[in-house]
Design a protein around this motif. Structure first.
Motif, PDB file in Angstrom:
ATOM      1  N   LEU A  11       0.882  -1.223  -0.031  1.00 17.45           N
ATOM      2  CA  LEU A  11      -0.030  -0.070  -0.085  1.00 17.45           C
ATOM      3  C   LEU A  11       0.803   1.230  -0.073  1.00 17.45           C
ATOM      4  O   LEU A  11       0.322   2.067  -0.525  1.00 17.45           O
ATOM      5  CB  LEU A  11      -0.804   0.029   1.246  1.00 17.45           C
ATOM      6  N   TRP A  12       1.935   1.200   0.797  1.00 16.86           N
ATOM      7  CA  TRP A  12       2.797   2.488   1.061  1.00 16.86           C
ATOM      8  C   TRP A  12       3.819   2.561  -0.181  1.00 16.86           C
ATOM      9  O   TRP A  12       4.444   3.866  -0.436  1.00 16.86           O
ATOM     10  CB  TRP A  12       3.380   2.393   2.530  1.00 16.86           C
ATOM     11  N   ASP A  13       4.027   1.568  -1.062  1.00 16.09           N
ATOM     12  CA  ASP A  13       4.918   1.788  -2.202  1.00 16.09           C
ATOM     13  C   ASP A  13       3.829   2.314  -3.370  1.00 16.09           C
ATOM     14  O   ASP A  13       4.185   2.967  -3.911  1.00 16.09           O
ATOM     15  CB  ASP A  13       5.190   0.288  -2.533  1.00 16.09           C
ATOM     16  N   ARG A  14       2.594   2.030  -3.271  1.00 15.38           N
ATOM     17  CA  ARG A  14       1.571   2.311  -4.298  1.00 15.38           C
ATOM     18  C   ARG A  14       1.037   3.613  -4.225  1.00 15.38           C
ATOM     19  O   ARG A  14       1.076   4.391  -5.386  1.00 15.38           O
ATOM     20  CB  ARG A  14       0.726   1.285  -4.528  1.00 15.38           C
ATOM     21  N   LEU A  15       0.889   3.990  -3.146  1.00 13.82           N
ATOM     22  CA  LEU A  15       0.289   5.291  -2.934  1.00 13.82           C
ATOM     23  C   LEU A  15       0.924   6.736  -3.537  1.00 13.82           C
ATOM     24  O   LEU A  15       0.637   7.339  -4.278  1.00 13.82           O
ATOM     25  CB  LEU A  15      -0.150   5.611  -1.583  1.00 13.82           C
ATOM     26  N   PRO A  16       2.239   6.483  -3.030  1.00 18.32           N
ATOM     27  CA  PRO A  16       3.149   7.699  -3.423  1.00 18.32           C
ATOM     28  C   PRO A  16       3.648   7.447  -5.055  1.00 18.32           C
ATOM     29  O   PRO A  16       3.484   8.658  -5.644  1.00 18.32           O
ATOM     30  CB  PRO A  16       4.434   7.584  -2.729  1.00 18.32           C
ATOM     31  N   MET A  17       3.407   6.482  -5.664  1.00 19.34           N
ATOM     32  CA  MET A  17       3.788   6.359  -6.988  1.00 19.34           C
ATOM     33  C   MET A  17       2.476   7.087  -7.651  1.00 19.34           C
ATOM     34  O   MET A  17       2.554   7.703  -8.909  1.00 19.34           O
ATOM     35  CB  MET A  17       3.721   4.618  -7.333  1.00 19.34           C
ATOM     36  N   THR A  18       1.122   6.749  -7.475  1.00 17.28           N
ATOM     37  CA  THR A  18      -0.119   7.478  -7.840  1.00 17.28           C
ATOM     38  C   THR A  18       0.183   8.918  -7.964  1.00 17.28           C
ATOM     39  O   THR A  18      -0.297   9.627  -8.892  1.00 17.28           O
ATOM     40  CB  THR A  18      -1.251   6.940  -7.228  1.00 17.28           C
ATOM     41  N   ILE A  19       0.724   9.467  -6.791  1.00 18.01           N
ATOM     42  CA  ILE A  19       0.964  10.964  -6.891  1.00 18.01           C
ATOM     43  C   ILE A  19       1.803  11.344  -7.708  1.00 18.01           C
ATOM     44  O   ILE A  19       1.545  12.292  -8.501  1.00 18.01           O
ATOM     45  CB  ILE A  19       1.564  11.229  -5.183  1.00 18.01           C
TER      46      ILE A  19
END
Length: 252
Positions: A111-119
Motif C-alpha cells: 500500500l505504501w509503495d503504490r500510494l506515492p507512485m500514484t501521486i
C-alpha cells in the motif's frame, strides 16, 4: 486539426479505456508478486538490493523539490510550479514507500509503495496536460487526478483485506497516462522547446517496466543485480530526465 477535435480524441480514448477495463473481471493481487528474484540478506537487511536501489528516488526527489523551491525551474511553466513540486514530492515518497515495502514485501506494505507512485503519475500527467494542452484545465484537474490516483490504490487495498482486491482502477492510473502522453505530444504543441526530454521519460519508464517483468531473467543473466532493482534505477532516471527538462528547456 482543430484543438476541440484533438481534445475530443483524448477524452474518447479515456472513456473507452475506462469502460473496457472496468467491464472485465476484477483483478486480484497475485500473491506471487511478492516473490522477487533477488531476496539476499546483506548487513541484516532483507532484500538488500531491492531496498537499496530506491536511493535514487530519494536523491532525485530532493533535487527536484530544491529546484522548484529555489525558483530555478525555468524550463517549466510558472503556473505549474505546484504540479512540478508535487511530482518530485511523489518521487521522494516513492523512495521511502518502496524501500519499506521491499524490506518486508506483503500487501500491507505494498500500500505504501503504490500510494506515492500514484501521486507522481498523476502529477506528471497533469504537468504534461498543462504544458501541451492548457495550464488552466490542468490546474482544475490537478486535485481530482491526484485523488483518483490515490483512490485507485484504496479501491484495491481495502477489499484486499477481505480477499477481494481489485487492481483494475490502479492499472488504469498506471498505464493510461503511458498511452495518452505520447498521443498528446503528437497532437499538441508545447510552448517549451525540448519534447525529447518527455520522450526520454517515457522510454525510461517503459524500460523500467520491462526490467520488472523480466526480474528473474535479468538476475540469472547478470548475477549481481535483478531486473526489479534495475526497474527502480531506470524509473528514477526517468524522473531525473524530467528534472533536466525543468532546468534546460526554453520558450519557443
Amino acid at each position: 486539426m482543430p484543438k476541440d477535435r484533438r481534445v475530443t480524441i483524448i477524452l474518447a480514448i479515456v472513456a473507452i479505456a475506462i469502460i473496457a477495463v472496468m467491464s472485465i473481471r476484477p483483478i486480484p493481487q497475485d500473491p506471487a508478486y511478492h516473490n522477487f528474484a533477488d531476496r539476499r540478506v546483506i548487513l541484516n537487511i532483507a532484500n538488500f538490493y531491492n531496498v537499496l536501489s530506491n536511493i535514487p528516488f530519494l536523491v532525485v526527489g530532493l533535487m527536484g523539490m530544491q529546484l522548484i523551491a529555489s525558483g530555478r525551474a525555468r524550463g517549466g511553466l510558472v503556473e505549474l510550479q505546484i504540479v512540478y513540486l508535487m511530482f518530485f514530492t511523489g518521487i521522494l515518497l516513492t523512495g521511502f514507500g518502496s524501500a519499506y515495502y521491499h524490506y518486508h514485501p506483503v500487501n500491507q506494505t505494498l500500500l505504501w509503495d503504490r500510494l506515492p507512485m500514484t501521486i507522481a503519475f498523476m502529477a506528471l500527467f497533469t504537468a504534461i496536460l498543462g504544458e501541451y494542452i492548457s495550464s488552466k484545465i490542468a490546474l482544475k484537474l490537478f486535485v481530482p487526478l491526484l485523488m483518483s490516483g490515490m483512490a485507485s490504490v484504496l479501491y484495491w487495498y481495502i477489499p484486499e483485506l477481505n480477499g477481494r482486491g481489485d487492481l483494475r482502477a490502479y492499472a488504469l492510473v498506471q498505464f493510461l497516462p503511458v498511452v495518452l502522453i505520447p498521443l498528446i505530444l503528437w497532437l499538441f504543441n508545447c510552448p517549451l522547446k525540448g519534447s525529447k526530454y518527455i520522450w526520454g521519460v517515457i522510454g525510461l519508464y517503459v524500460l523500467a517496466k520491462l526490467m520488472e517483468f523480466f526480474d528473474g531473467e535479468v538476475f540469472r543473466g547478470l548475477g549481481l543485480i535483478s531486473g526489479h532493482s534495475l526497474k527502480h534505477v531506470f524509473a528514477a532516471l526517468g524522473a531525473y530526465v524530467y528534472y533536466l527538462a525543468l532546468r534546460k528547456r526554453t520558450k519557443v
